[in-house]
Enzyme design. Structure first.
Site, mmCIF file in Angstrom:
data_model
loop_
_atom_site.group_PDB
_atom_site.id
_atom_site.type_symbol
_atom_site.label_atom_id
_atom_site.label_comp_id
_atom_site.label_asym_id
_atom_site.label_seq_id
_atom_site.Cartn_x
_atom_site.Cartn_y
_atom_site.Cartn_z
ATOM 1 N N ASP A 20 1.961 -1.641 11.501
ATOM 2 C CA ASP A 20 2.195 -1.398 10.086
ATOM 3 C C ASP A 20 3.716 -1.315 9.937
ATOM 4 O O ASP A 20 4.406 -0.999 10.889
ATOM 5 C CB ASP A 20 1.536 -0.055 9.751
ATOM 6 C CG ASP A 20 1.669 0.292 8.286
ATOM 7 O OD1 ASP A 20 1.542 -0.614 7.444
ATOM 8 O OD2 ASP A 20 1.885 1.478 7.983
ATOM 9 N N ASP A 213 0.718 4.693 10.932
ATOM 10 C CA ASP A 213 0.908 6.129 10.695
ATOM 11 C C ASP A 213 -0.255 6.721 9.902
ATOM 12 O O ASP A 213 -0.263 7.907 9.602
ATOM 13 C CB ASP A 213 2.238 6.410 10.005
ATOM 14 C CG ASP A 213 2.334 5.769 8.636
ATOM 15 O OD1 ASP A 213 1.386 5.077 8.226
ATOM 16 O OD2 ASP A 213 3.360 5.965 7.960
ATOM 17 N N ASP A 217 -3.573 2.946 6.108
ATOM 18 C CA ASP A 217 -3.989 2.013 7.148
ATOM 19 C C ASP A 217 -5.051 2.590 8.088
ATOM 20 O O ASP A 217 -5.319 2.033 9.146
ATOM 21 C CB ASP A 217 -2.787 1.444 7.927
ATOM 22 C CG ASP A 217 -1.927 2.521 8.559
ATOM 23 O OD1 ASP A 217 -2.443 3.618 8.802
ATOM 24 O OD2 ASP A 217 -0.742 2.247 8.806
HETATM 25 P P1 ADP Z 1 2.904 -0.377 4.033
HETATM 26 O O1 ADP Z 1 2.024 -1.477 4.469
HETATM 27 O O2 ADP Z 1 4.335 -0.826 3.956
HETATM 28 O O3 ADP Z 1 2.722 0.876 4.830
HETATM 29 P P2 ADP Z 1 1.347 0.685 1.773
HETATM 30 O O4 ADP Z 1 0.036 -0.018 1.933
HETATM 31 O O5 ADP Z 1 1.395 2.139 2.081
HETATM 32 O O6 ADP Z 1 2.535 -0.071 2.512
HETATM 33 O O7 ADP Z 1 1.829 0.478 0.278
HETATM 34 C C1 ADP Z 1 2.024 -0.829 -0.202
HETATM 35 C C2 ADP Z 1 2.841 -0.854 -1.435
HETATM 36 O O8 ADP Z 1 2.182 -0.127 -2.483
HETATM 37 C C3 ADP Z 1 4.200 -0.195 -1.304
HETATM 38 O O9 ADP Z 1 5.176 -1.093 -0.800
HETATM 39 C C4 ADP Z 1 4.474 0.199 -2.741
HETATM 40 O O10 ADP Z 1 4.991 -0.904 -3.464
HETATM 41 C C5 ADP Z 1 3.102 0.537 -3.301
HETATM 42 N N1 ADP Z 1 2.824 1.980 -3.260
HETATM 43 C C6 ADP Z 1 1.906 2.617 -2.491
HETATM 44 N N2 ADP Z 1 1.900 3.941 -2.726
HETATM 45 C C7 ADP Z 1 2.849 4.173 -3.664
HETATM 46 C C8 ADP Z 1 3.350 5.351 -4.330
HETATM 47 N N3 ADP Z 1 2.868 6.566 -4.079
HETATM 48 N N4 ADP Z 1 4.314 5.167 -5.256
HETATM 49 C C9 ADP Z 1 4.811 3.942 -5.513
HETATM 50 N N5 ADP Z 1 4.411 2.823 -4.930
HETATM 51 C C10 ADP Z 1 3.446 2.911 -4.015
HETATM 52 MG MG MG Z 2 1.781 2.568 5.666
#
Ligand code: ADP
Ligand code: MG
Length: 317
Positions: A20, A213, A217
């Site tokens: 991730d 983390d 995921d």
């Molecule tokens: P990653 O794969 O980078 O761990 P996530 O699946 O956690 O990313 O989140 C994907 C996208 O969703 C982030 O890049 C962001 O644009 C958006 N996102 C998720 N949670 C939030 C939040 N609490 N506030 C703002 N944007 C969020």
């Molecule tokens: Mg993540």
């Protein structure tokens, strides 16, 4: 921390490591690099609204915006009806206004039109909409862990394919892949897409290890042949993982694979050695064996095997 010996056996035959991005390859400590309002609300208000809606989220993006707002002494308060749409962002009500904070996908879902703007920095954008209107964006940037490049190099040297999954944009993902040397990248994924992508990689290369983390995921962590959680990760991830890294250092990935390979090799040596000695002693002396020879063939051999295993503790990776 390996949860059981079978984990080591699976880890020793891994063909691909899938990671991730946020919190695994990057530190997950975002810094706010700019706050731009559309003019619909002021910049101060934009930050206050966004921090209020993000204040209950444990996502690294949310935590960094809240931290920045505190540093700026913005007087934000908890928003109401907070809904976290994983992989997209937050929907909440603040001071009677409907607020959305998240990525383009979230804005598309609620039909908010967002003017396109050049974002040369490659940072992650949090777009804010108030009452269905675009109100501005907060650009935040994350830093890649110092050891990421060398850790990826070590994994590749073990003849293992490396891949990155992220919900972030292609642009941000490409920048990270380029700096670290990761082979494959898959961006703009929803949490459930990550599991499908993992399955594709598994079909293509063989057994996969997933490192994350646990924030957005957890399903992938559970679906991989070996799921590894960064020590800094969410409690649920640490629970669901087969391997937990005590630090959130990426070097732990190639190290854990090397330790597993070594342990599996040593236990094979021990099994072969123990059986061979018994067969030889039995072959030479027959069933009426000499007492001391029999003790050696059993307990003596066991001691030698233990000493052989102790070598693993002193190996350097
Ligand atoms: P990653 O794969 O980078 O761990 P996530 O699946 O956690 O990313 O989140 C994907 C996208 O969703 C982030 O890049 C962001 O644009 C958006 N996102 C998720 N949670 C939030 C939040 N609490 N506030 C703002 N944007 C969020
Ligand atoms: Mg993540």
């Amino acid at each position: 921390l390996f949860k059981g010996g079978i984990v080591m056996e699976s880890l020793a035959s891994i063909k691909a490591v899938v990671m991730d991005k946020t919190g695994t390859i990057t530190k997950g400590n975002f810094d706010v690099s700019s706050v731009k309002s559309s003019g619909y609300v002021t910049e101060g208000e934009l930050l206050k609204i966004c921090a209020s809606c993000e204040s209950t989220s444990t996502h690294p993006i949310a935590e960094s915006i809240v931290k920045y707002a505190k540093e700026k002494n913005a007087d934000f308060a908890a928003a109401e009806n907070v809904e976290e749409l994983s992989g997209m962002g937050i929907k909440a009500v603040y001071e009677g206004r409907n607020v959305l904070c998240g990525n383009k996908r979230l804005m598309d879902k609620f039909n908010v039109s967002v003017p396109s703007e050049n974002n040369e920095t490659g940072g992650t954008e949090v777009i804010v909409a108030v009452d269905g209107k675009y109100a501005g964006r907060i650009v935040i940037s994350d830093t890649i862990k110092e050891e990421a490049k060398s850790a990826i190099g070590k994994i590749k040297k073990q003849n293992i394919v490396t891949a990155m999954l992220t919900g972030d944009t292609e642009k941000t993902a490409e920048a990270v892949a380029k700096t670290t040397g990761i082979d494959e990248l898959h961006a703009k994924l929803m949490p459930e897409d990550k599991l499908n992508e993992l399955k594709n990689i598994r079909n293509k290369h063989g057994e996969v290890m997933f490192v994350g983390d646990g924030i957005n995921d957890a399903p992938v962590l559970a679906g991989a042949d070996v799921g590894a959680a960064m020590g800094s990760g969410a409690d649920a991830a640490i629970e669901a993982a087969d391997v937990v890294f005590m630090k959130s250092n990426m070097e732990s990935i190639p190290d854990s694979i090397a330790i597993s390979k070594k342990s599996v090799a040593v236990s094979r040596q021990n099994v072969v050695f123990a059986i061979a000695v018994k067969v030889i002693v039995l072959g030479i002396t027959g069933i009426y064996s000499n007492m001391w020879l029999a003790v050696f063939a059993d307990t003596g051999v066991a001691l030698i095997c233990i000493l052989n295993s102790v070598r693993i503790l002193y190996s350097r990776y």
